[in-house]
Write a protein that holds these residues in place. Structure first.
Motif, mmCIF file in Angstrom:
data_model
loop_
_atom_site.group_PDB
_atom_site.id
_atom_site.type_symbol
_atom_site.label_atom_id
_atom_site.label_comp_id
_atom_site.label_asym_id
_atom_site.label_seq_id
_atom_site.Cartn_x
_atom_site.Cartn_y
_atom_site.Cartn_z
ATOM 1 N N VAL A 181 0.851 -1.196 0.000
ATOM 2 C CA VAL A 181 0.000 0.000 0.000
ATOM 3 C C VAL A 181 0.888 1.247 0.000
ATOM 4 N N THR A 182 0.910 1.910 -1.130
ATOM 5 C CA THR A 182 1.687 3.141 -1.257
ATOM 6 C C THR A 182 0.749 4.354 -1.167
ATOM 7 N N ARG A 183 1.367 5.531 -1.040
ATOM 8 C CA ARG A 183 0.565 6.749 -1.005
ATOM 9 C C ARG A 183 -0.205 6.916 -2.316
ATOM 10 N N GLU A 184 0.450 6.555 -3.407
ATOM 11 C CA GLU A 184 -0.193 6.661 -4.711
ATOM 12 C C GLU A 184 -1.419 5.754 -4.787
ATOM 13 N N HIS A 185 -1.280 4.542 -4.224
ATOM 14 C CA HIS A 185 -2.397 3.598 -4.229
ATOM 15 C C HIS A 185 -3.556 4.122 -3.378
ATOM 16 N N ARG A 186 -3.233 4.706 -2.235
ATOM 17 C CA ARG A 186 -4.270 5.273 -1.360
ATOM 18 C C ARG A 186 -5.029 6.394 -2.084
ATOM 19 N N GLU A 187 -4.275 7.241 -2.771
ATOM 20 C CA GLU A 187 -4.913 8.346 -3.497
ATOM 21 C C GLU A 187 -5.784 7.823 -4.638
ATOM 22 N N SER A 188 -5.337 6.736 -5.262
ATOM 23 C CA SER A 188 -6.113 6.126 -6.337
ATOM 24 C C SER A 188 -7.435 5.573 -5.800
#
Length: 258
Positions: A181-188
């Motif tokens: 879980v990356t920040r990019e994934h969370r934002e997505s």
């Protein structure tokens, strides 16, 4: 003199769009002379009185428009307001389920349950074809022993689910690595939550429009006041449901972004 003043006090309360109808429906106070057409003891129609009150209250500067609360039993021959409310609540529940199943940073076997697998015998949820297990926070497995012939199409369904998963087939076992879980994934995920909410609001608008159209079919059979109040009641129900969706989105966005 006192009698005249008592009768005069009625006038301000009766001024409005349908004041004449209200005058004829209200019983005269003791001592007031009856006018032609008076029906003693007759009740003011609830929907008419409600519109008068709503209109007067809404005129106050800086005040919010008065709420309309129609007794569903009084208009059941026109529209089933309870059914309309149930349909709107169903849209909210569907959004909650979507948030729970598809938009979570936590891994669970249930995360794959909703995936639909297209087989030669029809469409089936993945959990009806294979046994889904959580081996670790980073790995899910799907045991397809009961339907080995569907292993390939099940893997394809997982890959094309939009969940950013890349399954690996090992015989009748499908291994599904869970991306970190990356920040990019969370934002997505947060963007997907917004999109899901917008779709749900569109479904809500369809429920509202369908109900309003149902009410309008009775324009030639009931008063304009009744139609106006019913449309306002339905709009209030839709506004309330949309506000609840906004709260769900805010909570989900906070959960996803941390």
């Amino acid at each position: 003199m006192a009698t005249a003043l008592g009768c005069g006090r009625l006038l301000p309360a009766l001024l409005g769009r349908s004041w004449l109808a209200a005058v004829r429906a209200l019983p005269a106070p003791p001592g007031c002379p009856a006018s032609p057409g008076d029906v003693r003891g007759q009740r003011v129609r609830p929907v008419l009185l409600a519109r008068q009150l709503a209109t007067k209250k809404a005129k106050g500067k800086g005040q919010a428009a008065a709420k309309v609360n129609i007794n569903a039993a009084l208009v059941e021959d026109i529209i089933n307001l309870e059914e309309t409310n149930e349909d709107m609540q169903a849209v909210i529940e569907a959004l909650k389920e979507d948030f729970s199943r598809n938009l979570s940073v936590r891994t669970s076997p249930g995360a794959l349950d909703h995936i639909i697998v297209v087989t030669k015998d029809g469409k089936f949820p993945l959990n009806q074809l294979g046994q889904i297990s959580l081996k670790s926070p980073q790995l899910l497995t799907v045991n397809m022993t009961s339907f080995p012939e569907s292993t390939a199409v099940a893997a394809k369904a997982i890959r094309e689910s939009g969940m950013n998963l890349n399954p690996e087939v090992d015989g009748t076992i499908i291994r599904v690595p869970i991306p970190k879980v990356t920040r990019e994934h969370r934002e997505s995920l947060a963007k997907l939550a917004k999109q899901s909410t917008n779709k749900s609001k569109e479904a809500l608008r369809k429920v509202r429009s369908r109900s309003v159209n149902q009410v309008k079919k009775f324009k030639s059979k009931v008063s304009e006041d009744t139609i106006w109040l019913l449309e306002k009641q339905i709009q209030q129900m839709a506004d309330s449901a949309a506000a609840e969706m906004d709260k769900l989105l805010a909570a989900k966005t906070k959960e996803l972004l941390g």
